[in-house]
Design a protein around this motif. Structure first.
Motif: not given
Length: 111
Positions: A15-16, A18-20, A22-23
């Motif tokens: 999750g981390l 993906i959260i960091i 992708f942007p």
């Protein structure tokens, strides 16, 4: 550490990433296209204002038609509210596209 804890740790790490990740990928890709993209012009064929996200807010999009090597392409372009209000359907806008991915376009801010 038991299997349940390992699984939770794995999903937390995923999750981390993906959260960091992708942007960060989008920022790097936009920067690459802004510096190395191929200039073109396109015509706005549709405008959309979509209510989404948390917190709920509007997202603004243009559907743009443009030519690459005599082939007509159609892509969606995310824009901010000011740009959205500035242009109408059938207006011509200046674009930059990625030569490796001709469907990836950004607004040419220099024009």
């Amino acid at each position: 550490m038991n299997t349940t804890e390992k699984t939770k740790s794995y999903f937390l790490l995923l999750g981390l990433i993906i959260i960091i990740g992708f942007p960060l990928y989008i920022i790097i890709k936009n920067n690459h296209v802004a510096n190395n993209g191929i200039e073109s012009t396109g015509t706005i064929i549709n405008k959309e204002k979509v209510l989404s996200g948390k917190p709920i807010s509007y997202r603004y999009y243009f559907t743009v038609e443009y030519k690459v090597k005599n082939k007509i392409n159609i892509s969606e372009l995310s824009v901010n509210k000011n740009i959205y209000k500035k242009y109408k359907v059938k207006d011509i806008i200046y674009l930059l596209y990625d030569k490796k991915d001709i469907n990836y376009i950004i607004l040419n801010q220099d024009k």
